[in-house]
Design an enzyme around this catalytic site. Structure first.
Site, PDB file in Angstrom:
ATOM      1  N   GLY A  46      36.411  35.863  37.608  1.00  0.00           N
ATOM      2  CA  GLY A  46      36.518  37.290  37.346  1.00  0.00           C
ATOM      3  C   GLY A  46      36.097  38.076  38.573  1.00  0.00           C
ATOM      4  O   GLY A  46      35.441  37.529  39.477  1.00  0.00           O
ATOM      5  N   GLN A  51      32.651  45.185  43.054  1.00  0.00           N
ATOM      6  CA  GLN A  51      32.296  44.121  44.008  1.00  0.00           C
ATOM      7  C   GLN A  51      33.059  44.213  45.321  1.00  0.00           C
ATOM      8  O   GLN A  51      32.648  43.630  46.316  1.00  0.00           O
ATOM      9  CB  GLN A  51      32.539  42.737  43.381  1.00  0.00           C
ATOM     10  CG  GLN A  51      31.596  42.443  42.222  1.00  0.00           C
ATOM     11  CD  GLN A  51      31.939  41.122  41.569  1.00  0.00           C
ATOM     12  OE1 GLN A  51      32.839  41.064  40.737  1.00  0.00           O
ATOM     13  NE2 GLN A  51      31.254  40.059  41.942  1.00  0.00           N
ATOM     14  N   CYS A  91      27.703  34.506  40.117  1.00  0.00           N
ATOM     15  CA  CYS A  91      28.362  35.756  40.519  1.00  0.00           C
ATOM     16  C   CYS A  91      28.766  35.649  41.977  1.00  0.00           C
ATOM     17  O   CYS A  91      27.972  35.195  42.809  1.00  0.00           O
ATOM     18  CB  CYS A  91      27.402  36.929  40.323  1.00  0.00           C
ATOM     19  SG  CYS A  91      28.134  38.527  40.733  1.00  0.00           S
ATOM     20  N   LEU A  92      29.976  36.076  42.277  1.00  0.00           N
ATOM     21  CA  LEU A  92      30.459  36.032  43.671  1.00  0.00           C
ATOM     22  C   LEU A  92      29.623  36.937  44.574  1.00  0.00           C
ATOM     23  O   LEU A  92      29.607  36.746  45.783  1.00  0.00           O
ATOM     24  CB  LEU A  92      31.941  36.435  43.722  1.00  0.00           C
ATOM     25  CG  LEU A  92      32.896  35.470  43.009  1.00  0.00           C
ATOM     26  CD1 LEU A  92      34.297  36.069  42.935  1.00  0.00           C
ATOM     27  CD2 LEU A  92      32.921  34.112  43.716  1.00  0.00           C
ATOM     28  N   HIS A 133      30.093  40.337  31.721  1.00  0.00           N
ATOM     29  CA  HIS A 133      29.579  40.269  33.102  1.00  0.00           C
ATOM     30  C   HIS A 133      30.308  41.293  33.989  1.00  0.00           C
ATOM     31  O   HIS A 133      29.674  42.019  34.757  1.00  0.00           O
ATOM     32  CB  HIS A 133      29.761  38.828  33.602  1.00  0.00           C
ATOM     33  CG  HIS A 133      29.396  38.584  35.032  1.00  0.00           C
ATOM     34  ND1 HIS A 133      28.353  37.764  35.410  1.00  0.00           N
ATOM     35  CD2 HIS A 133      29.954  39.004  36.200  1.00  0.00           C
ATOM     36  CE1 HIS A 133      28.283  37.716  36.734  1.00  0.00           C
ATOM     37  NE2 HIS A 133      29.251  38.455  37.246  1.00  0.00           N
ATOM     38  N   GLU A 134      31.635  41.346  33.865  1.00  0.00           N
ATOM     39  CA  GLU A 134      32.425  42.274  34.697  1.00  0.00           C
ATOM     40  C   GLU A 134      32.180  43.725  34.292  1.00  0.00           C
ATOM     41  O   GLU A 134      32.103  44.609  35.155  1.00  0.00           O
ATOM     42  CB  GLU A 134      33.927  41.967  34.608  1.00  0.00           C
ATOM     43  CG  GLU A 134      34.345  40.544  34.958  1.00  0.00           C
ATOM     44  CD  GLU A 134      33.779  40.007  36.242  1.00  0.00           C
ATOM     45  OE1 GLU A 134      33.358  40.798  37.108  1.00  0.00           O
ATOM     46  OE2 GLU A 134      33.719  38.769  36.375  1.00  0.00           O
ATOM     47  N   HIS A 137      29.167  45.012  35.911  1.00  0.00           N
ATOM     48  CA  HIS A 137      29.392  45.420  37.309  1.00  0.00           C
ATOM     49  C   HIS A 137      29.881  46.875  37.365  1.00  0.00           C
ATOM     50  O   HIS A 137      29.455  47.638  38.231  1.00  0.00           O
ATOM     51  CB  HIS A 137      30.449  44.529  37.975  1.00  0.00           C
ATOM     52  CG  HIS A 137      29.927  43.232  38.512  1.00  0.00           C
ATOM     53  ND1 HIS A 137      28.923  43.150  39.467  1.00  0.00           N
ATOM     54  CD2 HIS A 137      30.308  41.951  38.282  1.00  0.00           C
ATOM     55  CE1 HIS A 137      28.709  41.865  39.779  1.00  0.00           C
ATOM     56  NE2 HIS A 137      29.538  41.119  39.058  1.00  0.00           N
TER      57      HIS A 137
END
Ligand code: GNR
Ligand code: NI
Length: 168
Positions: A46, A51, A91-92, A133-134, A137
């Site tokens: 995702g 991000q 997480c990226l 999670h997204e 963000h």
């Protein structure tokens, strides 16, 4: 198609609250394409626009094994949720850190797709985790903020050291 660079925690820009998309136009579709490209290349399941330092309510997700089911969520809203589950998240924007987080088990989401059409989606398991999670963000929240203050400060200094080494 182009790959965008991903902000790394503790970059303060990760705490920006994203604004709703007013019209799903070609510039938004280009953003979705570039975000998908960035997510697949990373690789990740995702990616939120936050991000890549674009503060609009746009998310791409692909939890499929074959990496061929791109899901685009624009202006997503959770309209119902039930239960709880604990999943180890990564997480990226926080590479190398994996920690358990408690989330809702099932969520019903309403969003716009790439054509600007409203759709609803019922999600559970990893997809439900990823959506939550997204969406965090987009609110400026990174998953490490669910951890203890001690863990957060350890992660922060680890990330800062890593970035010092990388920019040296
Ligand atoms: O690639 C990702 N994997 C992942 C694993 C467990 C829970 C959440 C995620 S999302 C993450 C990509 C990312 O950072 N999205 O914001
Ligand atoms: Ni993330």
């Amino acid at each position: 198609m182009s790959r965008l660079s991903i902000l790394k925690y503790p970059d303060p820009r990760l705490h920006t609250k994203a604004s709703p998309v007013l019209s799903v136009d070609d510039s938004i579709r280009q953003l979705v394409t570039d975000m998908a490209d960035t997510m697949y290349a990373a690789p990740g399941i995702g990616l939120a626009a936050t991000q890549v330092d674009v503060h609009k309510r746009v998310i791409v997700i692909d939890v499929s094994e074959d990496r061929n089911r791109l899901l685009t969520l624009i202006n997503p809203e959770i309209i119902a949720r039930e239960g709880t589950q604990i999943c180890e998240e990564g997480c990226l924007s926080v590479p190398g850190i994996y920690e358990d987080v408690e989330r809702s088990e099932r969520v019903m989401v309403r969003a716009l797709d790439r054509t600007g059409q409203t759709f609803e989606l019922e999600a559970e398991e990893l997809l439900a985790v990823c959506i939550q999670h997204e969406m965090d963000h987009l609110e400026g929240k990174v998953f490490v903020e669910y951890l203890s203050r001690l863990k957060q400060s350890r992660i922060k200094s680890k990330m800062q050291k890593l970035q010092m080494r990388q920019s040296a």
